[in-house]
Design an enzyme around this catalytic site. Sequence first.
Site, short mmCIF file in Angstrom:
data_model
loop_
_atom_site.label_atom_id
_atom_site.label_comp_id
_atom_site.label_asym_id
_atom_site.label_seq_id
_atom_site.Cartn_x
_atom_site.Cartn_y
_atom_site.Cartn_z
N ASP A 15 0.86 -1.18 0.00
CA ASP A 15 0.00 0.00 0.00
C ASP A 15 0.90 1.23 0.00
O ASP A 15 1.91 1.27 0.69
CB ASP A 15 -0.90 0.01 1.24
CG ASP A 15 -1.91 1.16 1.17
OD1 ASP A 15 -2.94 1.00 0.49
OD2 ASP A 15 -1.66 2.21 1.80
N MET A 28 5.16 9.87 -4.09
CA MET A 28 4.80 8.82 -3.15
C MET A 28 5.39 9.22 -1.80
O MET A 28 6.59 9.45 -1.69
CB MET A 28 5.38 7.47 -3.60
CG MET A 28 5.08 6.33 -2.65
SD MET A 28 5.39 4.69 -3.38
CE MET A 28 7.18 4.69 -3.53
N HIS A 174 -5.49 4.26 6.32
CA HIS A 174 -4.72 5.08 5.39
C HIS A 174 -3.29 5.33 5.89
O HIS A 174 -2.62 6.27 5.46
CB HIS A 174 -5.43 6.41 5.05
CG HIS A 174 -6.69 6.20 4.28
ND1 HIS A 174 -6.70 5.75 2.97
CD2 HIS A 174 -7.99 6.32 4.64
CE1 HIS A 174 -7.95 5.63 2.56
NE2 HIS A 174 -8.75 5.97 3.56
N ASP A 179 -2.57 -0.64 6.27
CA ASP A 179 -3.42 -1.06 5.16
C ASP A 179 -2.82 -2.23 4.38
O ASP A 179 -3.55 -3.08 3.87
CB ASP A 179 -3.70 0.13 4.23
CG ASP A 179 -4.56 1.18 4.92
OD1 ASP A 179 -5.03 0.93 6.05
OD2 ASP A 179 -4.75 2.28 4.34
#
Length: 200
Positions: A15, A28, A174, A179
């Site tokens: 994730d 990212m 999140h 996750d």
Amino acid sequence: MPARRVKPSRYISVDIEADGPIPGPYSMLSLGAAVAGTQDADGFRPADPEEWTFYRELRPISDEFVPEALAVSGLDRARLQTEGVEPAVALTEFSTWVREVSVGAQPVMCGYPASYDWTFLYWYLIRFTGESPFGHSGCLDMKTLYAAKAGLPLRAVAKGTMPRHLLSRRRHTHHALDDAVEQAELLANLMAWPGPAGSG
């Protein structure tokens, strides 16, 4: 003639949290991963998703961001500008970890849905390390897996429509590692599920 031996697949739930829709213009910001299990000719064997994990927060690569995307993770870009790991370092560490936990097997990235996370992960791997331990196609989308087993159109699938016993009991926070662990449990449940016809 003896049957050709199939090399096992080591499924790694990944994730990512990012500050925009695509890599390059956007960054990212965090990467979490957990080993979900191994599949060979004898079937799928789940792993304890908390046993082998990886997590890094990354330094942004541009000044652009989408506030709504950033708000999802709650990560602080200003903090990551000074405290985030350089992407080349983080992705090299990640590739090393993937290879270490995949000895004797071929690593496969999996996600729900995988498309967004794979886009960022593959782009970052190629951009900052020059290669991907997953190759260019070692990616499994759990949403597609569920749709195929359930006999449903892909766009009809959402976690809220899935049988509750397939879902992890963990909250979707999140936070990339939380996750990834949650998704690893979902994969194990999906792999064991015979589909609606076989589940009574």
